[in-house]
Design an enzyme around this catalytic site. Structure first.
Site, PDB file in Angstrom:
ATOM      1  N   ARG A 166       0.827  -1.224   0.000  1.00 21.54           N
ATOM      2  CA  ARG A 166       0.000   0.000   0.000  1.00 21.54           C
ATOM      3  C   ARG A 166       0.862   1.275   0.000  1.00 21.54           C
ATOM      4  O   ARG A 166       0.516   2.265   0.646  1.00 21.54           O
ATOM      5  CB  ARG A 166      -0.937   0.028   1.216  1.00 21.54           C
ATOM      6  CG  ARG A 166      -2.013  -1.041   1.214  1.00 21.54           C
ATOM      7  CD  ARG A 166      -3.004  -0.845   0.085  1.00 21.54           C
ATOM      8  NE  ARG A 166      -4.138  -1.735   0.220  1.00 21.54           N
ATOM      9  CZ  ARG A 166      -4.148  -3.018  -0.160  1.00 21.54           C
ATOM     10  NH1 ARG A 166      -3.077  -3.565  -0.724  1.00 21.54           N
ATOM     11  NH2 ARG A 166      -5.230  -3.744  -0.008  1.00 21.54           N
ATOM     12  N   SER A 239     -10.610  -0.675   3.073  1.00 17.87           N
ATOM     13  CA  SER A 239      -9.891  -0.808   4.349  1.00 17.87           C
ATOM     14  C   SER A 239      -9.475   0.571   4.839  1.00 17.87           C
ATOM     15  O   SER A 239      -8.840   1.319   4.104  1.00 17.87           O
ATOM     16  CB  SER A 239      -8.640  -1.650   4.168  1.00 17.87           C
ATOM     17  OG  SER A 239      -8.966  -2.928   3.694  1.00 17.87           O
ATOM     18  N   GLU A 335      -5.128   4.250   6.152  1.00 18.52           N
ATOM     19  CA  GLU A 335      -4.802   4.009   4.741  1.00 18.52           C
ATOM     20  C   GLU A 335      -5.224   5.149   3.800  1.00 18.52           C
ATOM     21  O   GLU A 335      -4.421   5.597   2.983  1.00 18.52           O
ATOM     22  CB  GLU A 335      -5.402   2.679   4.277  1.00 18.52           C
ATOM     23  CG  GLU A 335      -4.773   2.226   2.987  1.00 18.52           C
ATOM     24  CD  GLU A 335      -5.498   1.067   2.328  1.00 18.52           C
ATOM     25  OE1 GLU A 335      -4.865   0.027   2.214  1.00 18.52           O
ATOM     26  OE2 GLU A 335      -6.645   1.197   1.930  1.00 18.52           O
TER      27      GLU A 335
HETATM   28  N1  EPU Z   1     -10.905 -10.529  10.072  1.00 19.68           N
HETATM   29  C1  EPU Z   1     -11.590 -10.589  11.250  1.00 19.68           C
HETATM   30  N2  EPU Z   1     -12.548  -9.666  11.500  1.00 19.68           N
HETATM   31  C2  EPU Z   1     -12.872  -8.709  10.614  1.00 19.68           C
HETATM   32  C3  EPU Z   1     -12.182  -8.642   9.391  1.00 19.68           C
HETATM   33  C4  EPU Z   1     -11.204  -9.568   9.134  1.00 19.68           C
HETATM   34  O1  EPU Z   1     -11.319 -11.440  12.085  1.00 19.68           O
HETATM   35  O2  EPU Z   1     -13.771  -7.928  10.904  1.00 19.68           O
HETATM   36  C5  EPU Z   1      -9.928 -11.567   9.742  1.00 19.68           C
HETATM   37  C6  EPU Z   1     -10.495 -12.499   8.672  1.00 19.68           C
HETATM   38  O3  EPU Z   1     -11.239 -13.514   9.207  1.00 19.68           O
HETATM   39  C7  EPU Z   1      -9.263 -13.001   7.994  1.00 19.68           C
HETATM   40  C8  EPU Z   1      -8.282 -11.848   8.136  1.00 19.68           C
HETATM   41  O4  EPU Z   1      -8.772 -11.006   9.168  1.00 19.68           O
HETATM   42  O5  EPU Z   1      -8.754 -14.106   8.648  1.00 19.68           O
HETATM   43  C9  EPU Z   1      -8.095 -11.086   6.848  1.00 19.68           C
HETATM   44  O6  EPU Z   1      -9.337 -10.546   6.422  1.00 19.68           O
HETATM   45  P1  EPU Z   1      -9.682 -10.282   4.882  1.00 19.68           P
HETATM   46  O7  EPU Z   1      -9.332 -11.443   4.057  1.00 19.68           O
HETATM   47  O8  EPU Z   1     -11.060  -9.735   4.843  1.00 19.68           O
HETATM   48  O9  EPU Z   1      -8.637  -9.185   4.427  1.00 19.68           O
HETATM   49  P2  EPU Z   1      -8.018  -7.917   5.151  1.00 19.68           P
HETATM   50  O10 EPU Z   1      -6.633  -8.259   5.603  1.00 19.68           O
HETATM   51  O11 EPU Z   1      -8.957  -7.392   6.164  1.00 19.68           O
HETATM   52  C10 EPU Z   1      -6.848  -7.021   2.981  1.00 19.68           C
HETATM   53  C11 EPU Z   1      -6.812  -5.750   2.204  1.00 19.68           C
HETATM   54  C12 EPU Z   1      -8.080  -5.607   1.364  1.00 19.68           C
HETATM   55  C13 EPU Z   1      -8.169  -6.785   0.426  1.00 19.68           C
HETATM   56  C14 EPU Z   1      -8.180  -8.073   1.247  1.00 19.68           C
HETATM   57  C15 EPU Z   1      -8.125  -9.299   0.382  1.00 19.68           C
HETATM   58  C16 EPU Z   1      -5.484  -4.212   3.493  1.00 19.68           C
HETATM   59  C17 EPU Z   1      -5.452  -2.990   4.353  1.00 19.68           C
HETATM   60  N3  EPU Z   1      -6.672  -4.618   3.090  1.00 19.68           N
HETATM   61  O12 EPU Z   1      -7.919  -6.894   3.919  1.00 19.68           O
HETATM   62  O13 EPU Z   1      -7.943  -4.416   0.594  1.00 19.68           O
HETATM   63  O14 EPU Z   1      -9.335  -6.710  -0.376  1.00 19.68           O
HETATM   64  O15 EPU Z   1      -7.014  -8.116   2.106  1.00 19.68           O
HETATM   65  O16 EPU Z   1      -6.876  -9.379  -0.214  1.00 19.68           O
HETATM   66  O17 EPU Z   1      -4.430  -4.766   3.186  1.00 19.68           O
HETATM   67  C18 EPU Z   1      -8.397  -2.064   0.673  1.00 19.68           C
HETATM   68  O18 EPU Z   1      -7.196  -1.898   0.718  1.00 19.68           O
HETATM   69  O19 EPU Z   1      -9.209  -1.119   0.650  1.00 19.68           O
HETATM   70  C19 EPU Z   1      -8.930  -3.433   0.662  1.00 19.68           C
HETATM   71  C20 EPU Z   1     -10.228  -3.697   0.715  1.00 19.68           C
END
Ligand code: EPU
Length: 339
Positions: A166, A239, A335
């Protein structure tokens, strides 16, 4: 002059949080010349120039005393094709997801994991957009930017962009570069990335044994739509925090108390924590104060239920940051660009 300047324009349609603020001046640039005109006009009026793409990574905390320039140039083309590796170029104002769909229709793979990300092509390199195991740096072939200091066009290759999680040179040098068009190296032979999160499982559930790039795109659209709110229905900027990278010792200390902590290896001695997990565990999921809230399905996403101001959303973010710091000793970094 072909550029049209408008005074006192509501920016509500131009930020996906749907925050109601006004721009002192607003214009749309459809060509390099119009970008130059806008820069000259801002200079003449002594106003800063704030370029925006889809407004999907933006938190506006008050009226904007600037010339807000919406990058609206359009154009997609294939400019090199050896039958396998294909170079495509997209103008900055092209909306991202339709560009991904266009590439898939050309039989090209490389962008499928980045399906349904809001925003524009020109904004994508700023924060090196990424999802489901792919970042644009993985398929990046170059870009053309206008140097606002010298007024010259400059070509950037992969190395010069300093892409990281990012992050990029363009984010590090705010106000310097205006991205005009971006090039990507795509492939006629699909090498699919299915290992991240629920992608492979989703395809299997759908009974797809040997997926195509289009199948992956469809699966990712489905996964995203289930968890991430559609800005047309509920204001948000994806995010709101980055997933923090911390020393492994800190991750282990947290895990000693919370066995279900979600973390990923992040290089020598480091771990990347799922910020959504931390925020949910701290009890913020579905929190709401006035119209500023935390999404009920994804705690990493702040939402505007209607009339939240940017300052209210920022105040909520600050409370969450302080709480996560106090509970887990982890600093969360915001972010989106806060203006
Ligand atoms: N999780 C929770 N609770 C929540 C949200 C997530 O426990 O409320 C856990 C999930 O269960 C999972 C882990 O956290 O085990 C990761 O969650 P998720 O796959 O939803 O992805 P993220 O790490 O929250 C990142 C990116 C997203 C991208 C997704 C998929 C960042 C800041 N965000 O989110 O990007 O779509 O991975 O690759 O790196 C964005 O940047 O705007 C964005 C949406």
């Amino acid at each position: 002059m072909s550029l049209h300047l408008h005074e006192s324009v509501s920016l509500k349609p131009f930020n996906t949080f749907g925050v109601e603020v006004k721009a002192r001046l607003f214009a749309e640039a459809r060509s390099d010349d119009e970008v130059r005109e806008a820069l000259a006009e801002a200079e003449r009026l002594g106003l800063p120039l704030l370029p925006v793409g889809g407004g999907s990574n933006l938190l506006l905390t008050g009226d904007v005393e600037a010339l807000v320039l919406r990058m609206a140039s359009r154009g997609l083309r294939i400019f090199e094709d050896d039958g396998e590796r294909v170079l495509v170029e997209a103008e900055a104002g092209e909306p991202w997801h339709p560009f991904v769909l266009w590439s898939l229709e050309q039989g090209l793979s490389g962008l499928e994991n980045l399906s349904l990300i809001p925003g524009t092509v020109g904004a994508a390199p700023m924060q090196n957009i990424g999802a489901y195991g792919v970042e644009i740096s993985d398929v990046f072939a170059g870009l053309t930017a206008l140097d606002r200091q010298s007024g010259e066009l400059r070509e950037f290759g992969l190395e010069e962009c300093a892409f990281a999680y990012r992050d990029s040179l363009f984010k590090q040098q705010p106000g310097r570069w205006l991205i005009l068009r971006v090039r990507f190296a795509l492939s006629r032979k699909a090498t699919l990335r299915l290992d991240y999160g629920p992608v492979r499982q989703r395809l299997q559930q759908e009974g797809i044994e040997t997926p195509t790039a289009r199948d992956v795109s469809r699966a990712i659209c489905a996964i995203r739509s289930e968890k991430l709110p559609d800005p047309a229905e509920l204001g948000n900027a994806g995010s709101f925090f980055k997933n923090p990278v911390v020393p492994i010792e800190l991750a282990e200390r947290i895990r000693a108390e919370h066995a279900d902590l979600v973390s990923y290896p992040a290089g020598e001695g480091l771990a990347k924590l799922a910020a959504g997990w931390l925020i949910e565990r701290a009890g913020w999921k579905d929190f709401r104060e006035g119209d500023a809230g935390v999404h009920r399905l994804q705690a990493l996403v702040l939402v505007n239920h209607g009339a939240a101001t940017g300052s209210e959303l920022l105040a909520l973010a600050r409370r969450i940051q302080a709480d996560i710091e106090r509970r887990f000793g982890v600093a969360l970094e915001i972010e989106p660009n806060v203006i």
